[in-house]
Design a protein around this motif. Structure first.
Motif, mmCIF file in Angstrom:
data_model
loop_
_atom_site.group_PDB
_atom_site.id
_atom_site.type_symbol
_atom_site.label_atom_id
_atom_site.label_comp_id
_atom_site.label_asym_id
_atom_site.label_seq_id
_atom_site.Cartn_x
_atom_site.Cartn_y
_atom_site.Cartn_z
ATOM 1 N N ALA A 306 0.959 -1.297 0.601
ATOM 2 C CA ALA A 306 -0.034 0.078 -0.299
ATOM 3 C C ALA A 306 0.729 0.973 -0.205
ATOM 4 C CB ALA A 306 -0.869 -0.208 1.281
ATOM 5 N N VAL A 307 0.038 2.200 -0.879
ATOM 6 C CA VAL A 307 1.141 3.213 -0.579
ATOM 7 C C VAL A 307 0.288 4.777 -0.226
ATOM 8 C CG1 VAL A 307 2.566 2.508 -2.123
ATOM 9 C CG2 VAL A 307 0.878 3.588 -3.657
ATOM 10 N N ALA A 308 1.150 6.474 -0.870
ATOM 11 C CA ALA A 308 0.157 6.844 -0.687
ATOM 12 C C ALA A 308 1.385 8.417 -1.042
ATOM 13 C CB ALA A 308 0.332 7.264 0.974
ATOM 14 N N CYS A 309 0.939 9.506 -2.155
ATOM 15 C CA CYS A 309 1.284 10.207 -2.567
ATOM 16 C C CYS A 309 1.952 11.002 -1.757
ATOM 17 C CB CYS A 309 0.640 10.916 -3.551
ATOM 18 S SG CYS A 309 1.765 12.041 -4.301
ATOM 19 N N THR A 310 3.269 11.242 -0.471
ATOM 20 C CA THR A 310 3.146 12.632 -0.046
ATOM 21 C C THR A 310 4.294 13.779 -0.313
ATOM 22 O OG1 THR A 310 5.299 10.737 0.176
ATOM 23 C CG2 THR A 310 3.701 10.689 1.972
ATOM 24 N N ASN A 311 3.755 13.755 -1.693
ATOM 25 C CA ASN A 311 4.505 14.753 -2.496
ATOM 26 C C ASN A 311 4.158 16.132 -1.954
ATOM 27 O OD1 ASN A 311 6.823 15.752 -4.655
ATOM 28 N ND2 ASN A 311 4.986 17.229 -4.898
ATOM 29 N N HIS A 312 4.382 17.683 -1.554
ATOM 30 C CA HIS A 312 3.908 18.221 -0.696
ATOM 31 C C HIS A 312 3.061 18.968 -1.578
ATOM 32 C CE1 HIS A 312 7.058 18.393 2.293
ATOM 33 N NE2 HIS A 312 7.539 19.090 1.630
ATOM 34 N N PHE A 313 2.791 19.235 -2.874
ATOM 35 C CA PHE A 313 1.814 19.673 -3.911
ATOM 36 C C PHE A 313 1.970 18.606 -4.638
ATOM 37 C CE2 PHE A 313 4.208 23.060 -2.392
ATOM 38 C CZ PHE A 313 3.956 24.134 -1.487
ATOM 39 N N PRO A 314 0.393 18.657 -5.185
ATOM 40 C CA PRO A 314 -0.001 17.509 -5.968
ATOM 41 C C PRO A 314 0.990 17.567 -7.659
ATOM 42 C CG PRO A 314 -2.136 19.318 -5.805
ATOM 43 C CD PRO A 314 -0.490 19.572 -5.140
ATOM 44 N N PRO A 315 1.495 16.074 -7.539
ATOM 45 C CA PRO A 315 2.078 16.599 -9.112
ATOM 46 C C PRO A 315 1.329 16.559 -10.370
ATOM 47 C CG PRO A 315 2.374 14.022 -7.340
ATOM 48 C CD PRO A 315 1.170 15.025 -7.267
ATOM 49 N N GLN A 316 1.846 17.206 -11.412
ATOM 50 C CA GLN A 316 1.621 16.848 -12.843
ATOM 51 C C GLN A 316 1.525 15.234 -13.879
ATOM 52 O OE1 GLN A 316 2.795 20.730 -14.770
ATOM 53 N NE2 GLN A 316 3.486 21.912 -12.140
ATOM 54 N N ILE A 317 0.691 15.366 -13.889
ATOM 55 C CA ILE A 317 0.801 14.290 -14.489
ATOM 56 C C ILE A 317 0.559 14.891 -16.299
ATOM 57 C CG2 ILE A 317 -0.686 12.449 -15.985
ATOM 58 C CD1 ILE A 317 -1.674 12.135 -12.518
ATOM 59 N N ARG A 318 1.287 15.047 -17.137
ATOM 60 C CA ARG A 318 0.932 15.510 -18.684
ATOM 61 C C ARG A 318 1.694 14.303 -19.939
ATOM 62 N NH1 ARG A 318 5.897 19.935 -17.485
ATOM 63 N NH2 ARG A 318 5.021 20.602 -16.365
ATOM 64 N N GLU A 319 0.028 14.114 -19.988
ATOM 65 C CA GLU A 319 0.078 13.335 -20.876
ATOM 66 C C GLU A 319 0.895 13.339 -22.598
ATOM 67 O OE1 GLU A 319 -3.624 10.855 -21.491
ATOM 68 O OE2 GLU A 319 -4.522 11.817 -19.344
ATOM 69 N N ASN A 320 1.257 12.718 -23.264
ATOM 70 C CA ASN A 320 2.533 13.636 -24.428
ATOM 71 C C ASN A 320 2.318 11.568 -25.406
ATOM 72 O OD1 ASN A 320 3.749 15.410 -22.994
ATOM 73 N ND2 ASN A 320 4.742 13.897 -21.811
ATOM 74 N N GLY A 321 1.033 11.158 -25.394
ATOM 75 C CA GLY A 321 1.024 10.540 -26.210
ATOM 76 C C GLY A 321 0.878 8.880 -26.544
#
Length: 398
Positions: A306-321
């Motif tokens: 099990a995991v959780a995102c602990t980054n200070h700010f929301p990560p960006q998800i950039r789709e490139n095809g």
């Protein structure tokens, strides 16, 4: 990240999103006693103090308006090998609190999973760094005299009662580093009254305020203050000052005698302002933050379940095809496009049990999760970290 505390704050203060933050003083109340006690209790705060080696100024005690010397409530715990570790003497601290005192623990989010998760949720909501301080006051102890903060604060009364006075600003939007010391309180009283358990208020930057139990007799008060430091125009200009070093013209010595090159320097400064906008600064600010603390993943200690995102700010998800990039804390991690459903789940800010996630987005979620953990964007969901979400944040596949 959906978090019950943020929803409760918005409802209590009548806010409709983060745009209301900083606009004015406002008060309200959380109508859920279970949520209030879930955040922090006096005994849990004292348990944190008992189990850790804390030092001034992070942990302080005040009595009769004066700071108590640490030697009165600290002692050295000596191990069988003679190692000395400073620890709070709980008997001495108990005597002080029994007489009437105020105990302050700054950055409770560093020590308590619930506070850590709450601050991270507020950071994702506000896109600013957040820390939380806790204040436990007993009997009729006085608090700090009138003062102002250089950041917005959201205050939640968690137990007991405390009397407050909030005044207006004597200088508009004052700063920590400023051209005016801003030492004279205004006479304008915005609100004065008693905060009771569940009450919430937002005090904007620069508003003078004080809190006390003086005259209230036997009893207690516990409140937490979420400090939210917003970026300013001065922050943007300071950032530009760092960027200017990329251009040779700004690295040359200034000519004191003849002032040659002043026009060219001014024009270069104008171009720099046009090249890097306040929006560019705000985006760069989120990327410049250091990676958070976390428990490292070691497969020798057990599988990643099990995991959780602990980054200070929301990560960006950039789709490139055919590929997709995850951008967070100055890192860019590239995955194949088929990882997008797994990434959206894993980077939601919610706990993700990988067995349940695999049934929703496919078995590749385990491999993607391991990569994000190794890159320190996500963390393993230890029982301690999991406790910070319990009852406040549902898991990502609920």
């Amino acid at each position: 990240m959906e978090h019950q505390l943020i929803n409760a704050i918005e409802t209590a203060l009548g806010w409709n999103g983060v745009d209301e933050l900083g606009k004015g003083f406002v008060r309200g109340s959380i109508d859920d006693p279970a949520l209030v006690s879930r955040i922090l209790t006096p005994n849990r705060l004292l348990d944190i103090a008992m189990r850790r080696s804390l030092n001034r100024p992070q942990f302080r005690c005040f009595q009769k308006g004066e700071e108590v010397h640490p030697a009165i409530y600290y002692t050295d715990t000596v191990s069988p090998r003679g190692q000395s570790i400073p620890m709070v003497n709980m008997r001495s601290l108990g005597r002080l609190l029994g007489e009437g005192a105020t105990l302050i623990l700054d950055q409770v989010n560093v020590f308590d999973p619930t506070m850590e998760v709450a601050c991270r949720a507020l950071q994702w909501w506000s896109h600013e760094r957040v820390q939380v301080n806790a204040y436990l006051t007993t009997n009729d102890a006085a608090g700090f005299p009138l003062h102002w903060d250089d950041h917005d604060v959201v205050i939640i009364q968690l137990a007991g009662e405390k009397e407050w006075e909030v005044r207006g600003t004597s200088r508009e939007v004052p700063m920590y580093r400023d051209s005016d010391p801003n030492n004279t309180p205004t006479e304008e009283i915005v609100w004065a009254g008693v905060m009771k358990s569940g009450d919430v208020m937002h005090i904007p930057r620069g508003h003078w305020h004080q809190a006390t139990r003086n005259g209230h007799g036997s009893g207690k008060s516990l409140h937490v203050t979420f400090g939210i430091t917003k970026r300013t125009g001065a922050s943007w200009l300071a950032w530009l000052g760092d960027w200017c070093r990329e251009h040779e013209i700004f690295r040359h010595d200034l000519d004191r005698a003849h002032g040659s090159g002043t026009q060219a320097l001014t024009e270069a400064a104008v171009r720099l302002i046009g090249e890097r906008s306040p929006a560019d600064f705000l985006a760069a600010y989120e990327q410049a933050t250091a990676l958070p603390r976390h428990v490292p993943f070691l497969d020798i200690l057990g599988p990643l379940d099990a995991v959780a995102c602990t980054n200070h700010f929301p990560p960006q998800i950039r789709e490139n095809g055919e590929t997709v990039d995850v951008v967070a804390s100055g890192k860019k991690i590239t995955f194949t496009a088929k990882a997008v459903p797994a990434l959206r789940l894993l980077l939601s800010g919610k706990p993700v049990p990988l067995n349940q996630a695999a049934a929703v987005v496919g078995a590749e979620v385990a491999e993607v999760a391991e990569t994000l953990v190794k890159e320190e964007i996500c963390a393993i969901l230890t029982p301690e970290l999991s406790s910070g979400y319990t009852g406040l944040v549902t898991n990502a596949v609920s």
